[in-house]
Design a protein around this motif. Structure first.
Motif, PDB file in Angstrom:
ATOM      1  N   LEU A   1       0.855  -1.181   0.000  1.00 40.41           N
ATOM      2  CA  LEU A   1       0.000   0.000   0.000  1.00 40.41           C
ATOM      3  C   LEU A   1       0.893   1.233   0.000  1.00 40.41           C
ATOM      4  CD1 LEU A   1      -2.608  -1.118   2.697  1.00 40.41           C
ATOM      5  CD2 LEU A   1      -2.711  -1.430   0.208  1.00 40.41           C
ATOM      6  N   VAL A   2       0.587   2.184  -0.887  1.00 38.87           N
ATOM      7  CA  VAL A   2       1.438   3.357  -1.050  1.00 38.87           C
ATOM      8  C   VAL A   2       0.659   4.606  -0.657  1.00 38.87           C
ATOM      9  CG1 VAL A   2       2.968   4.626  -2.602  1.00 38.87           C
ATOM     10  CG2 VAL A   2       2.562   2.182  -2.979  1.00 38.87           C
ATOM     11  N   VAL A   3       1.289   5.413   0.207  1.00 37.36           N
ATOM     12  CA  VAL A   3       0.675   6.656   0.670  1.00 37.36           C
ATOM     13  C   VAL A   3       1.553   7.817   0.232  1.00 37.36           C
ATOM     14  CG1 VAL A   3      -0.046   7.991   2.682  1.00 37.36           C
ATOM     15  CG2 VAL A   3      -0.372   5.501   2.651  1.00 37.36           C
ATOM     16  N   GLU A   4       1.001   8.721  -0.571  1.00 39.16           N
ATOM     17  CA  GLU A   4       1.770   9.888  -1.005  1.00 39.16           C
ATOM     18  C   GLU A   4       1.821  10.920   0.117  1.00 39.16           C
ATOM     19  OE1 GLU A   4       1.682  11.233  -5.154  1.00 39.16           O
ATOM     20  OE2 GLU A   4      -0.090   9.941  -5.395  1.00 39.16           O
ATOM     21  N   ILE A   5       3.011  11.479   0.321  1.00 40.81           N
ATOM     22  CA  ILE A   5       3.203  12.495   1.352  1.00 40.81           C
ATOM     23  C   ILE A   5       3.895  13.708   0.729  1.00 40.81           C
ATOM     24  CG2 ILE A   5       3.250  10.882   3.289  1.00 40.81           C
ATOM     25  CD1 ILE A   5       6.277  10.876   3.172  1.00 40.81           C
ATOM     26  N   ASP A   6       3.717  14.858   1.359  1.00 39.35           N
ATOM     27  CA  ASP A   6       4.288  16.103   0.838  1.00 39.35           C
ATOM     28  C   ASP A   6       5.646  16.419   1.449  1.00 39.35           C
ATOM     29  OD1 ASP A   6       2.049  16.617  -0.791  1.00 39.35           O
ATOM     30  OD2 ASP A   6       0.967  17.483   0.917  1.00 39.35           O
ATOM     31  N   GLU A   7       5.892  15.895   2.650  1.00 41.11           N
ATOM     32  CA  GLU A   7       7.144  16.186   3.329  1.00 41.11           C
ATOM     33  C   GLU A   7       7.472  15.079   4.324  1.00 41.11           C
ATOM     34  OE1 GLU A   7       6.918  19.652   5.773  1.00 41.11           O
ATOM     35  OE2 GLU A   7       5.075  19.014   6.781  1.00 41.11           O
ATOM     36  N   ILE A   8       8.731  15.067   4.719  1.00 43.44           N
ATOM     37  CA  ILE A   8       9.162  14.160   5.773  1.00 43.44           C
ATOM     38  C   ILE A   8       8.983  14.885   7.094  1.00 43.44           C
ATOM     39  CG2 ILE A   8      11.080  12.849   6.724  1.00 43.44           C
ATOM     40  CD1 ILE A   8      10.024  11.806   4.024  1.00 43.44           C
ATOM     41  N   SER A   9       8.242  14.254   8.008  1.00 41.64           N
ATOM     42  CA  SER A   9       7.918  14.936   9.259  1.00 41.64           C
ATOM     43  C   SER A   9       7.882  13.956  10.411  1.00 41.64           C
ATOM     44  CB  SER A   9       6.561  15.641   9.140  1.00 41.64           C
ATOM     45  OG  SER A   9       6.115  16.084  10.409  1.00 41.64           O
ATOM     46  N   ILE A  10       8.382  14.378  11.546  1.00 41.45           N
ATOM     47  CA  ILE A  10       8.331  13.543  12.742  1.00 41.45           C
ATOM     48  C   ILE A  10       6.897  13.264  13.157  1.00 41.45           C
ATOM     49  CG2 ILE A  10       8.368  15.448  14.415  1.00 41.45           C
ATOM     50  CD1 ILE A  10      10.310  13.706  16.083  1.00 41.45           C
ATOM     51  N   LYS A  11       5.978  14.120  12.725  1.00 45.36           N
ATOM     52  CA  LYS A  11       4.574  13.942  13.074  1.00 45.36           C
ATOM     53  C   LYS A  11       3.852  12.934  12.176  1.00 45.36           C
ATOM     54  CE  LYS A  11       4.151  18.683  14.819  1.00 45.36           C
ATOM     55  NZ  LYS A  11       3.456  19.995  14.659  1.00 45.36           N
ATOM     56  N   ASP A  12       4.518  12.557  11.077  1.00 46.77           N
ATOM     57  CA  ASP A  12       3.887  11.627  10.136  1.00 46.77           C
ATOM     58  C   ASP A  12       4.597  10.282  10.186  1.00 46.77           C
ATOM     59  OD1 ASP A  12       2.670  10.246   8.135  1.00 46.77           O
ATOM     60  OD2 ASP A  12       2.977  11.762   6.574  1.00 46.77           O
ATOM     61  N   PRO A  13       3.971   9.248  10.761  1.00 44.58           N
ATOM     62  CA  PRO A  13       4.627   7.943  10.882  1.00 44.58           C
ATOM     63  C   PRO A  13       4.937   7.276   9.548  1.00 44.58           C
ATOM     64  CG  PRO A  13       2.334   7.825  11.583  1.00 44.58           C
ATOM     65  CD  PRO A  13       2.647   9.266  11.397  1.00 44.58           C
ATOM     66  N   VAL A  14       4.313   7.739   8.466  1.00 42.76           N
ATOM     67  CA  VAL A  14       4.642   7.189   7.145  1.00 42.76           C
ATOM     68  C   VAL A  14       6.081   7.528   6.776  1.00 42.76           C
ATOM     69  CG1 VAL A  14       4.042   7.246   4.683  1.00 42.76           C
ATOM     70  CG2 VAL A  14       2.240   7.207   6.397  1.00 42.76           C
ATOM     71  N   SER A  15       6.640   8.558   7.413  1.00 44.55           N
ATOM     72  CA  SER A  15       8.023   8.970   7.154  1.00 44.55           C
ATOM     73  C   SER A  15       9.049   8.035   7.785  1.00 44.55           C
ATOM     74  CB  SER A  15       8.269  10.378   7.708  1.00 44.55           C
ATOM     75  OG  SER A  15       7.410  11.328   7.144  1.00 44.55           O
ATOM     76  N   LYS A  16       8.581   7.080   8.602  1.00 42.37           N
ATOM     77  CA  LYS A  16       9.503   6.270   9.392  1.00 42.37           C
ATOM     78  C   LYS A  16       9.424   4.793   8.993  1.00 42.37           C
ATOM     79  CE  LYS A  16       8.498   9.301  13.347  1.00 42.37           C
ATOM     80  NZ  LYS A  16       7.962   9.324  14.727  1.00 42.37           N
ATOM     81  N   GLU A  17      10.337   3.982   9.582  1.00 40.84           N
ATOM     82  CA  GLU A  17      10.283   2.532   9.406  1.00 40.84           C
ATOM     83  C   GLU A  17       8.954   2.019   9.963  1.00 40.84           C
ATOM     84  OE1 GLU A  17      13.387  -1.060  10.210  1.00 40.84           O
ATOM     85  OE2 GLU A  17      12.727   0.023  11.987  1.00 40.84           O
ATOM     86  N   LYS A  18       8.344   1.063   9.244  1.00 37.11           N
ATOM     87  CA  LYS A  18       6.981   0.667   9.611  1.00 37.11           C
ATOM     88  C   LYS A  18       6.807  -0.825   9.917  1.00 37.11           C
ATOM     89  CE  LYS A  18       6.143   3.011   5.882  1.00 37.11           C
ATOM     90  NZ  LYS A  18       7.266   3.966   5.921  1.00 37.11           N
ATOM     91  N   MET A  19       7.566  -1.704   9.315  1.00 38.85           N
ATOM     92  CA  MET A  19       7.493  -3.159   9.551  1.00 38.85           C
ATOM     93  C   MET A  19       6.165  -3.763   9.105  1.00 38.85           C
ATOM     94  SD  MET A  19       9.680  -3.719  13.027  1.00 38.85           S
ATOM     95  CE  MET A  19       9.933  -5.465  12.675  1.00 38.85           C
TER      96      MET A  19
END
Length: 464
Positions: free
Chosen positions: A324-342
């Motif tokens: 599943l792919v989620v488009e994001i506008d920026e890398i942010s500590i508030k957005d968990p999609v920016s991080k390792e997910k497992m």
């Protein structure tokens, strides 16, 4: 009031017995010659191969993590596959450098205490047992309680095979009832010679804080930059394969795709053709609500399939969807999609050229994953060079899936799934951890003056 450092008698008894067996085995094993070690390693690797699918199925059934087919492949690569890339003689035989006049003798560490995570249980049992045998060490395997049954069975199985092939009794031992007090005693004991730390950050930090030599790993957060010069069809397929492998449990799986805007539309098509599903609008909100309640990853989703997650989130995806792919506008500590997910969810962000691509990858590594790994798809060496020079990681896979490239399966990196993160990631090792971390060398050095000779050292070594 009882002493906070007091050890329960039953725990101390188990620890004492484990160490007594391990040190006795290590003492005997250290004198084995190459041919005998090779026979033991070969027997264990072949036996592990025979049970690779059996234990893959068991691990998935017991833990609920990953899928059988991919765990089967991992078990094969970390058993019989090691015989193709590792040479026992490199860790057992003395080495003579006639030019430098140095004779080097490999010496085993002794007793290895090895942590085993629940996400990659039996493959870790196989790998750590085999590299310990290759280096004539004894090993005490400490499985995560969530994977206890399959780990104990696999460890006892390979221990039996090793002893039958000639290994000293006690060369491979396993905690049959793992607990935090018991593991802590093993980590902190002065009878431990080295710790192989694989697992969550708390256990790795505990290993480093134990006072014993420790070889640890760190978390990943793999940025995958796809440049406009890349083979887009190949890149799209490889990204989806890698992110979805074993439902994204390996730490080398891609976390966020960083796509050059010139090829972004093509890349999305290639990824979709390979089994990706781009989630947007109401579906994206449903997915985020399910996967990241209050911004924290849902434990129940770890190691689950893309179709399972979509179903639980309340929407449908085409049969065979892998990521599943989620488009994001920026890398942010508030957005968990920016991080390792497992779990097989990919972030996707579009950038304007390699400069922005590097800045995005650096932003990801500031959140987590320094020292670990990254991926790039590009056919311009200058782009690859810029990416490599800029990122504080210890390995970058080029034009190959991160899950296999960074682990040395499709590249000439050291083959191994235990990923050292170096100083960047607060680790002591920057290579993929393997047998070379379980030996040290006694170097016998002659005077460097030209008229000083060693004599026939080859003949001398044959007398040992």
């Amino acid at each position: 009031m009882s002493d906070m450092n007091e050890v329960a008698p039953e725990v101390q008894k188990i620890v004492d017995e484990l160490f007594a067996n391990a040190h006795k085995a290590a003492s005997t094993f250290s004198g084995f010659e190459k041919d005998k070690v090779e026979a033991i390693v070969k027997a264990v690797a072949e036996a592990a191969q025979d049970k690779a699918e059996f234990y893959a199925e068991w691990a998935v059934r017991e833990t609920g993590f990953g899928n059988v087919a991919d765990k089967h492949q991992k078990n094969l690569l970390n058993s019989i596959g090691l015989l193709d890339v590792l040479n026992v003689g490199d860790y057992v035989d003395p080495q003579v450098d006639d030019k430098k006049k140095i004779v080097s003798f490999p010496k085993p560490a002794g007793v290895v205490v090895a942590l085993v995570p629940c996400t990659n249980p039996v493959t870790t049992i196989y790998y750590k047992a085999l590299i310990s045998l290759m280096t004539r060490n004894s090993v005490i395997l400490c499985p995560h309680p969530a994977a206890k049954e399959c780990c104990v069975h696999a460890a006892e199985y390979v221990a039996k095979i090793a002893e039958r092939a000639g290994a000293p009794k006690g060369s491979i031992q396993v905690l049959t009832e793992p607990s935090i007090p018991l593991v802590n005693q093993l980590l902190q004991s002065d009878r431990t010679n080295v710790i192989l730390a694989t697992g969550g950050p708390a256990m790795v930090r505990a290993a480093y804080g134990s006072g014993n030599p420790a070889v640890g790993v760190g978390p990943g957060n793999v940025a995958c930059y796809v440049d406009k010069t890349a083979d887009i069809a190949t890149a799209g397929g490889q990204v989806v394969f890698s992110n979805s492998f074993d439902h994204s449990l390996p730490c080398t799986c891609e976390s966020v795709v960083v796509a050059d805007k010139e090829i972004s539309s093509q890349l999305k098509l290639a990824m979709t053709a390979a089994g990706a599903y781009f989630v947007a609008g109401e579906e994206e909100q449903k997915l985020r609500d399910f996967l990241f309640p209050e911004g924290i990853a849902c434990v129940a989703a770890i190691g689950k399939s893309a179709e399972w997650m979509a179903d639980k989130a309340g929407f449908s995806v085409p049969e065979g969807t892998k990521s599943l792919v989620v488009e994001i506008d920026e890398i942010s500590i508030k957005d968990p999609v920016s991080k390792e997910k497992m779990f097989p969810v990919l972030g996707y962000i579009t950038v304007d050229g390699v400069g922005q691509g590097i800045a995005t990858a650096l932003a990801m590594l500031e959140l987590m994953g320094k020292g670990h790994s990254a991926v790039i798809h590009a056919n311009d060496p200058a782009v690859v060079a810029r990416y490599g020079a800029a990122l504080p990681v210890c390995r970058i896979a080029v034009n190959t899936p991160g899950v296999v490239g960074s682990a040395g399966m499709t590249t000439n990196l050291t083959q191994g799934s235990v990923i050292g993160t170096g100083f960047f990631g607060r680790s002591s090792v920057d290579d993929n951890v393997g047998p070379k971390q379980l030996i040290q060398w006694t170097r016998v050095a002659y005077h460097k003056e030209p008229d000083v000779e060693m004599g026939d050292m080859g003949a001398a070594l044959k007398t040992l």
